[in-house]
Design a protein around this motif. Structure first.
Motif, PDB file in Angstrom:
ATOM      1  N   LEU A 158       0.819  -1.211   0.000  1.00  0.00           N
ATOM      2  CA  LEU A 158       0.000   0.000   0.000  1.00  0.00           C
ATOM      3  C   LEU A 158       0.852   1.260   0.000  1.00  0.00           C
ATOM      4  CD1 LEU A 158      -2.947   1.044   0.112  1.00  0.00           C
ATOM      5  CD2 LEU A 158      -2.734   1.036   2.608  1.00  0.00           C
ATOM      6  N   ALA A 159       2.023   1.200   0.602  1.00  0.00           N
ATOM      7  CA  ALA A 159       2.903   2.369   0.663  1.00  0.00           C
ATOM      8  C   ALA A 159       3.408   2.773  -0.708  1.00  0.00           C
ATOM      9  CB  ALA A 159       4.074   2.097   1.594  1.00  0.00           C
ATOM     10  N   GLU A 160       3.365   1.868  -1.696  1.00  0.00           N
ATOM     11  CA  GLU A 160       3.741   2.228  -3.060  1.00  0.00           C
ATOM     12  C   GLU A 160       2.716   3.148  -3.701  1.00  0.00           C
ATOM     13  OE1 GLU A 160       5.040  -1.079  -5.576  1.00  0.00           O
ATOM     14  OE2 GLU A 160       5.031  -2.342  -3.779  1.00  0.00           O
ATOM     15  N   ILE A 161       1.507   3.159  -3.176  1.00  0.00           N
ATOM     16  CA  ILE A 161       0.416   3.930  -3.770  1.00  0.00           C
ATOM     17  C   ILE A 161       0.174   5.224  -3.005  1.00  0.00           C
ATOM     18  CG2 ILE A 161      -2.021   3.867  -4.420  1.00  0.00           C
ATOM     19  CD1 ILE A 161      -1.789   0.795  -4.327  1.00  0.00           C
ATOM     20  N   ILE A 162       0.084   5.116  -1.675  1.00  0.00           N
ATOM     21  CA  ILE A 162      -0.224   6.284  -0.836  1.00  0.00           C
ATOM     22  C   ILE A 162       0.770   6.347   0.330  1.00  0.00           C
ATOM     23  CG2 ILE A 162      -2.646   6.635  -1.425  1.00  0.00           C
ATOM     24  CD1 ILE A 162      -3.390   4.778   0.914  1.00  0.00           C
TER      25      ILE A 162
END
Length: 397
Positions: free
Chosen positions: A53-57
């Motif tokens: 998820l950290a790759e997106i937000i």
């Protein structure tokens, strides 16, 4: 947990299908391929198909970590074909709720449970059924495809119909961030970067394993999908809750689709092989909301149907002795399956808040078309679940 005796002569046989004209789709689909297993598209990322998820937000993930928990939206079966009003009402509700801060801030993303585009995943429908309705929804949208996303639209006039899931891959599985697809037209939302049509989403507070269950009624998974599914359950962080998403539901007491024995076997096989029990199981496909408690020797697992996201035909629940089901209701022939709550007369969405030992689930309903559209989403049902003890618990007063 209380048990309700199952009536001996229900007025409708559970799982019996009504004619398509009552609530199905085939009458509006020029060529319905719904009985065929379609070939899977090539993945756009590397096995084992995981996305962080950290790759997106990244900034939102940092805020989640600071707050000690996360919030998200979830629902399926949103495509607004024929009548776009219900989908727009749900989209409006999601947009409003995206600004509501709970214990861990505002929701960070929307996880879609499949059937984004009716009837058959056409590229030409992505703007009207996806990009335009969520034009003002501020969060990224991820998810798994449903049977209609994977079916092949062919009106007999197309020279080369696109292969199964090709538009879904373009719009949800881009190889690099920031891709603006032709389907988006003037919308600013860019394609999601999921590595495959089935994938694992890793977040700081939960692991989401999303399984694509193909086109045929009841669902089908390829052998390599089953192997992947078992491997991802086994590999999931044991210190975090494990959430499984699939389009075809294992549990459902509706009058049109009903639950899938095929998917039940898929999950049971994966649990036995991985020795990992999901904390919650979510599905769509059936156009209503249902919440089940499924018990075993070690505790209870919630199974949720959330297909009330905007497709205009809601599916009615079965009746017993001519009467509406009264919850808690024991599923026929299985004392371990209890229907705890359902909503088959309104559209809406789910809001999940996850932290530590707990998963808090809220089913939100949105206004009906004849009601003021500005009305805020309303809480219909809620559950607090301790995923470590596998028990539902009371919300603090």
């Amino acid at each position: 947990m209380a048990r309700i005796k199952t009536p001996s002569h229900p007025s409708h046989q559970f799982g019996q299908k009504r004619p398509p004209a009552h609530g199905g789709h085939s009458q509006a689909s020029p060529l319905f391929h719904g009985s065929k297993v379609q070939p899977l598209p090539a993945p756009t990322g590397q096995a084992p198909f995981r996305l962080n998820l950290a790759e997106i937000i990244p900034d939102a993930v940092k805020a989640m970590e600071k707050a000690g928990g996360m919030a998200l939206h979830m629902v399926g079966d949103t495509g607004g074909v024929q009548n776009p009003t219900p989908q727009q009402l749900v989209a409006n509700g999601l947009e409003q709720d995206a600004g509501v801060a709970g214990a861990f801030g505002v929701p960070g993303f929307f996880y879609h449970l499949g059937d984004v585009i009716y009837f058959d995943g056409q590229a030409s429908e992505y703007f009207a059924q996806f990009y335009q309705p969520y034009e003002h929804y501020p969060n990224p949208i991820l998810g798994i495809p449903g049977n209609h996303d994977g079916d092949i639209y062919d009106d007999g006039k197309l020279v080369n119909p696109e292969p199964s899931l090709a538009p879904f891959v373009r719009n949800f599985c881009a190889a690099t961030p920031g891709v603006h697809t032709p389907e988006a037209r003037e919308a600013t939302r860019t394609a999601m970067i999921q590595p495959n049509v089935y994938f694992t989403l890793n977040t700081p507070f939960a692991t989401f394993v999303g399984l694509y269950t193909n086109v045929p009624e009841g669902g089908v998974v390829h052998p390599d999908q089953q192997d992947w599914f078992e491997g991802e359950l086994a590999a999931a962080d044991k210190h975090l809750p494990l959430i499984v998403a699939m389009h075809h539901p294992i549990q459902s007491l509706d009058t049109f689709h009903s639950g899938s024995k095929t998917m039940a076997k898929v999950l049971a096989t994966a649990v036995a092989a991985s020795k990992r029990q999901p904390s919650m199981v979510f599905a769509g496909h059936v156009h209503n909301y249902q919440r089940f408690s499924v018990s075993d020797a070690h505790g209870m697992t919630p199974f949720i149907v959330a297909g009330h996201g905007g497709y205009h035909n809601l599916h009615k629940m079965a009746r017993a002795n001519g009467q509406d089901l009264v919850t808690p209701y024991q599923a026929p022939n299985d004392p371990n399956v209890i229907l705890d709550s359902y909503m088959d007369d309104r559209f809406g969405f789910l809001r999940l808040e996850i932290s530590g030992d707990f998963i808090d689930l809220a089913c939100m309903s949105v206004p009906r078309p004849q009601e003021p559209w500005s009305k805020a989403p309303r809480l219909y049902d809620r559950l607090r679940y301790n995923w470590k003890t596998r028990k539902s618990v009371m919300f603090p007063s």
